[in-house]
Design a protein around this motif. Structure first.
Motif, PDB file in Angstrom:
ATOM      1  N   SER A 155      70.980  42.622  -2.590  1.00  0.00           N
ATOM      2  CA  SER A 155      70.320  42.474  -1.288  1.00  0.00           C
ATOM      3  C   SER A 155      68.810  42.303  -1.453  1.00  0.00           C
ATOM      4  CB  SER A 155      70.592  43.691  -0.405  1.00  0.00           C
ATOM      5  OG  SER A 155      71.965  43.791  -0.140  1.00  0.00           O
ATOM      6  N   CYS A 156      68.222  43.095  -2.340  1.00  0.00           N
ATOM      7  CA  CYS A 156      66.780  42.963  -2.608  1.00  0.00           C
ATOM      8  C   CYS A 156      66.472  41.566  -3.132  1.00  0.00           C
ATOM      9  CB  CYS A 156      66.322  44.008  -3.609  1.00  0.00           C
ATOM     10  SG  CYS A 156      66.247  45.667  -2.923  1.00  0.00           S
ATOM     11  N   TYR A 157      67.308  41.063  -3.986  1.00  0.00           N
ATOM     12  CA  TYR A 157      67.110  39.707  -4.521  1.00  0.00           C
ATOM     13  C   TYR A 157      67.120  38.683  -3.391  1.00  0.00           C
ATOM     14  CZ  TYR A 157      68.001  35.306  -6.894  1.00  0.00           C
ATOM     15  OH  TYR A 157      67.923  34.012  -7.309  1.00  0.00           O
ATOM     16  N   PHE A 160      63.911  39.288  -0.868  1.00  0.00           N
ATOM     17  CA  PHE A 160      62.554  39.055  -1.338  1.00  0.00           C
ATOM     18  C   PHE A 160      62.376  37.761  -2.125  1.00  0.00           C
ATOM     19  CE2 PHE A 160      62.690  43.732  -0.897  1.00  0.00           C
ATOM     20  CZ  PHE A 160      61.788  43.819   0.135  1.00  0.00           C
TER      21      PHE A 160
END
Length: 163
Positions: A155-157, A160
């Motif tokens: 999800s962070c990938y 961002f």
């Protein structure tokens, strides 16, 4: 191309069109400067963004355009209205530009990435040390915890890096 890039290009187009409401000599000079700036973004800044850098000379070109627009003194009501909209559009463009540069430069620094991954592994290892009555339930819970950590990292990938 992302939606933000389309918005940025559209905003530049709006600035270009609004310059037509200014006196012809200012219109021509600022349109030429805007074209030069846009070419500089494409040829200089985009390649630098892939290396986590941005072009200061390109930014200075737009600052000159912005300063010229800010210092312009309208002579009639039409120019005053166009000037007001130009100022607003330039401000919106600068925010879109900052957003593009920040998005291109944002990434976890290697020490932060190492810290995130190592703390996740320590957390996963720590959960393995708890004693439960059922070994099968313990393995299922550890599996769910591992999947949760992987989900957060993915999800962070997407949030961002791809935004």
């Amino acid at each position: 191309m992302s939606d933000a890039t389309f918005k940025e290009a559209s905003n530049l187009n709006n600035i270009y069109r609004l310059l037509s409401a200014l006196p012809p000599e200012i219109d021509r000079a600022e349109k030429a400067a805007l074209i030069d700036y846009t070419q500089s973004v494409i040829t200089d800044e985009w390649p630098l963004l892939s290396k986590n850098q941005f072009s200061i000379p390109t930014y200075e070109k737009f600052l000159k355009i912005e300063n010229d627009i800010v210092r312009f003194q309208p002579k009639n009501a039409g120019q005053a209205n166009a000037h007001l909209v130009l100022l607003q559009t330039v401000t919106e463009y600068l925010e879109l530009r900052r957003s593009r540069i920040y998005s291109a430069r944002f990434a976890l620094d290697p020490p932060a990435g190492i810290g995130l991954i190592s703390s996740s592994l320590v957390f996963l290892l720590f959960s393995c040390l708890f004693k439960m009555n059922s070994g099968r339930t313990h393995l299922v819970l550890i599996g769910f915890l591992g999947l949760t950590i992987v989900g957060v990292l993915i999800s962070c990938y997407f949030i961002f890096i791809l935004s």
